[in-house]
Write an enzyme that holds these catalytic residues in place. Structure first.
Site, PDB file in Angstrom:
ATOM      1  N   LYS A 211       0.826  -1.206   0.000  1.00 13.78           N
ATOM      2  CA  LYS A 211       0.000   0.000   0.000  1.00 13.78           C
ATOM      3  C   LYS A 211       0.865   1.262   0.000  1.00 13.78           C
ATOM      4  CE  LYS A 211      -4.077   1.813   2.381  1.00 13.78           C
ATOM      5  NZ  LYS A 211      -5.031   1.554   3.476  1.00 13.78           N
ATOM      6  N   GLU A 217       9.897  -5.434   4.701  1.00 15.92           N
ATOM      7  CA  GLU A 217      10.014  -6.825   4.254  1.00 15.92           C
ATOM      8  C   GLU A 217       9.724  -6.944   2.758  1.00 15.92           C
ATOM      9  OE1 GLU A 217       8.256  -6.985   8.505  1.00 15.92           O
ATOM     10  OE2 GLU A 217       8.077  -5.726   6.720  1.00 15.92           O
ATOM     11  N   GLY A 271      -5.513  -3.364   4.759  1.00 11.01           N
ATOM     12  CA  GLY A 271      -4.771  -4.451   4.135  1.00 11.01           C
ATOM     13  C   GLY A 271      -5.457  -5.798   4.246  1.00 11.01           C
ATOM     14  N   ARG A 272      -5.996  -6.112   5.424  1.00 10.50           N
ATOM     15  CA  ARG A 272      -6.615  -7.419   5.622  1.00 10.50           C
ATOM     16  C   ARG A 272      -7.992  -7.510   4.978  1.00 10.50           C
ATOM     17  NH1 ARG A 272      -5.892  -4.507  10.047  1.00 10.50           N
ATOM     18  NH2 ARG A 272      -7.617  -3.877  11.406  1.00 10.50           N
ATOM     19  N   GLU A 357      -5.842  -9.200  14.094  1.00 13.27           N
ATOM     20  CA  GLU A 357      -5.355  -7.844  13.860  1.00 13.27           C
ATOM     21  C   GLU A 357      -6.487  -6.830  14.023  1.00 13.27           C
ATOM     22  OE1 GLU A 357      -1.882  -6.827  11.092  1.00 13.27           O
ATOM     23  OE2 GLU A 357      -3.618  -6.171   9.916  1.00 13.27           O
ATOM     24  N   HIS A 388      -5.966 -35.826  13.693  1.00 11.19           N
ATOM     25  CA  HIS A 388      -4.843 -36.635  14.166  1.00 11.19           C
ATOM     26  C   HIS A 388      -3.767 -35.764  14.805  1.00 11.19           C
ATOM     27  CE1 HIS A 388      -6.201 -40.433  12.295  1.00 11.19           C
ATOM     28  NE2 HIS A 388      -6.803 -39.602  11.450  1.00 11.19           N
ATOM     29  N   LYS A 498       8.392  -3.201  14.502  1.00 13.52           N
ATOM     30  CA  LYS A 498       9.016  -2.816  13.231  1.00 13.52           C
ATOM     31  C   LYS A 498       9.999  -1.675  13.424  1.00 13.52           C
ATOM     32  CE  LYS A 498       6.060  -2.443   9.795  1.00 13.52           C
ATOM     33  NZ  LYS A 498       4.804  -2.140   9.075  1.00 13.52           N
TER      34      LYS A 498
END
Length: 536
Positions: A211, A217, A271-272, A357, A388, A498
């Site tokens: 964005k 990263e 963003g999400r 978030e 399992h 960050k």
């Protein structure tokens, strides 16, 4: 105009009524509730779009639902829903509108916010995405050497990664047979290395999704990908092998990507919540524009239900209220999402970000410390693998873990015999969790049951169904945030780590030994050990 609440939700009459009501149900078993109400399933299951939701295996009665709906009214859920759809700045800490629902607005239907038709802007971007996606898919968009693109690598993180990756895997059956779509997010060099090591740069397209186009990263991975490409094809190749999804034309240009190959979105898209924006470009290339449009229509059908259905028949509202019921009145601190479809292997990770978030907050809209539990820990993995691994705890552990089991009546494959067994396991687990099987003679084989579940069924995992499923969870999370009186649309909690990482990265690479005086003793010792280990 939306106004933040002034009375803490736990001091309302409706909250107090639920506290007392929960006490009356503490000794009640689901077996008793089903025996007492022959029409329980009919009253506690309904459809939205292609989704059938059976929530009858929850520790609730009609009275519970009524009290929860009154809590929603007191919290202002109907008003907040309208405020969101009207484009009001309900993201109060950032003074922003929350308009991910506008990303799936129908073409030609105005969506006016402050005198601007945002739906028209959305469809301009969607049209540009479709033109580009078709060009890659049909071979008209070629690399610098004139060869067609055969691999698309999306570079992003968080919402710029989890959504497209999850959806591309979920809809793999609808993918383009000649295209390999890969995803890079982790700053760990292993991620970008293994994504690229076996690729031909002449046939590789990179989509850098950020964005702000300032995410460390993402830019670190993008620079490594750029170096990998230019070392083999030269600087001029960047224009045919890199495109950007961003709101910052200047930073895109500075990176070396032609802004003609930039696809934009808006600050009112979190963003999400951005899968159905230009962030979904890699997905559109993978499944094609028509299938992407079908997914948007799926989102839209649940949006309309959420906006118009009465609270007591509104499935996102009801699912949100059930989460409040268990978290705030029964002490549950987690929620399991258990999709019975291999293609939904990344759904739980996607929903972790969406939920945790959004609602992992401890400060109210009024700036006060919350006095109640907020967002749950969301976890799980696909059945039958989870059976399992951790279902032992679900069945016989000491923790109450409400769960969603998600399945599809028809498979997206032609392998005989498997799907019946898969569905049988889904239905059996819901039954076993709810009703158990008593064995007083052998306590280790005693299954108490009374473990709540929602079962979500759809005909098949299609683009439209995926859109419906995501929107169902989006709006559920929104409802819970309203009741907890928090801002579900900021994410300040990701900032501090960050910022510290930037400082520490400089200290790790400094030529002279830093004194680390700004750090605590443990952090300083770890940094000295890392630096010493690199010298040895």
């Amino acid at each position: 105009m939306f106004e933040p609440p002034t009375t803490p939700i736990d001091r309302t009459r409706q909250w107090a009524a639920l506290v007392e009501h929960a006490k009356t149900l503490k000794g009640t078993h689901l077996r008793d509730l089903f025996d007492a109400d022959p029409d329980r399933v009919g009253a506690m299951s309904s459809d939205v779009g292609d989704l059938h939701v059976d929530w009858s295996k929850n520790l609730v009665t009609a009275e519970t639902v009524g009290l929860l709906v009154e809590l929603a009214r007191t919290a202002g859920v109907p008003e907040r829903i309208e405020a969101m759809f009207a484009g009001e700045a309900i993201n109060t800490t950032e003074n922003r509108a929350v308009l991910h629902t506008a990303l799936r607005a129908p073409r030609g239907e105005p969506w006016m916010v402050d005198g601007v038709d945002v739906a028209e802007q959305v469809h301009e971007v969607l049209d540009a995405m479709a033109d580009f996606a078709n060009g890659v898919r049909d071979g008209h968009w070629t690399g610098a050497t004139g060869r067609r693109i055969r691999t698309v690598v999306n570079i992003g993180i968080g919402g710029s990664h989890l959504g497209p990756e999850m959806a591309a895997q979920a809809l793999a059956s609808f993918g383009h047979g000649g295209l390999d779509v890969r995803f890079v997010s982790n700053v760990d060099g292993n991620d970008v290395w293994w994504a690229l090591h076996d690729l031909d740069p002449a046939e590789t397209l990179f989509i850098v999704s950020s964005k702000s186009f300032g995410t460390v990263e993402t830019l670190t991975n993008a620079r490594s990908a750029r170096a990998w490409l230019t070392d083999r094809l030269g600087e001029a190749a960047v224009a045919r092998h890199f495109v950007a999804v961003s709101t910052s034309a200047q930073r895109v240009r500075e990176f070396g990507i032609d802004t003609a190959n930039m696809f934009g979105f808006w600050d009112w898209v979190g963003g999400r919540y951005s899968l159905d924006s230009a962030i979904g470009l890699s997905l559109m290339i993978a499944i094609g524009p028509p299938a992407f449009s079908e997914m948007l229509a799926g989102f839209r059908s649940v949006d309309e239900h959420f906006r118009t259905a009465p609270l007591a028949q509104n499935l996102p509202v009801l699912l949100g209220l059930l989460g409040v019921w268990y978290g705030n009145f029964w002490g549950a601190d987690s929620h399991a999402v258990l999709p019975y479809d291999h293609h939904l292997a990344r759904l739980t990770a996607y929903l972790q970000q969406l939920d945790m978030e959004s609602n992992g907050k401890s400060t109210t809209l009024a700036g006060e410390r919350v006095g109640w539990q907020t967002g749950p820990i969301v976890w799980g993995q696909p059945g039958t693998n989870g059976q399992h691994a951790f279902y032992q705890l679900l069945h016989q552990g000491t923790k109450l873990v409400p769960a969603d089991l998600i399945g599809f009546i028809h498979p997206n494959h032609e392998v005989a015999g498997h799907h019946d067994l898969l569905l049988a396991n889904l239905v059996a687990q819901a039954e076993a969790l709810a009703f158990g099987r008593r064995n007083e003679a052998e306590p280790h084989r005693d299954f108490e049951g009374n473990r709540p579940t929602n079962v979500i069924l759809a005909p098949m995992l299609t683009p439209g169904v995926l859109g419906q499923l995501i929107a169902l969870y989006e709006h559920k999370v929104f409802v819970q945030g309203v009741i907890w009186q928090i801002d579900s649309f900021d994410q300040w909690g990701v900032e501090l780590g960050k910022v510290l990482a930037t400082t520490i990265a400089d200290e790790l690479t400094a030529e002279s030994e830093p004194d680390f005086s700004d750090h605590d003793a443990s952090t300083a010792a770890l940094l000295r050990r890392i630096r010493a280990g690199r010298r040895s």
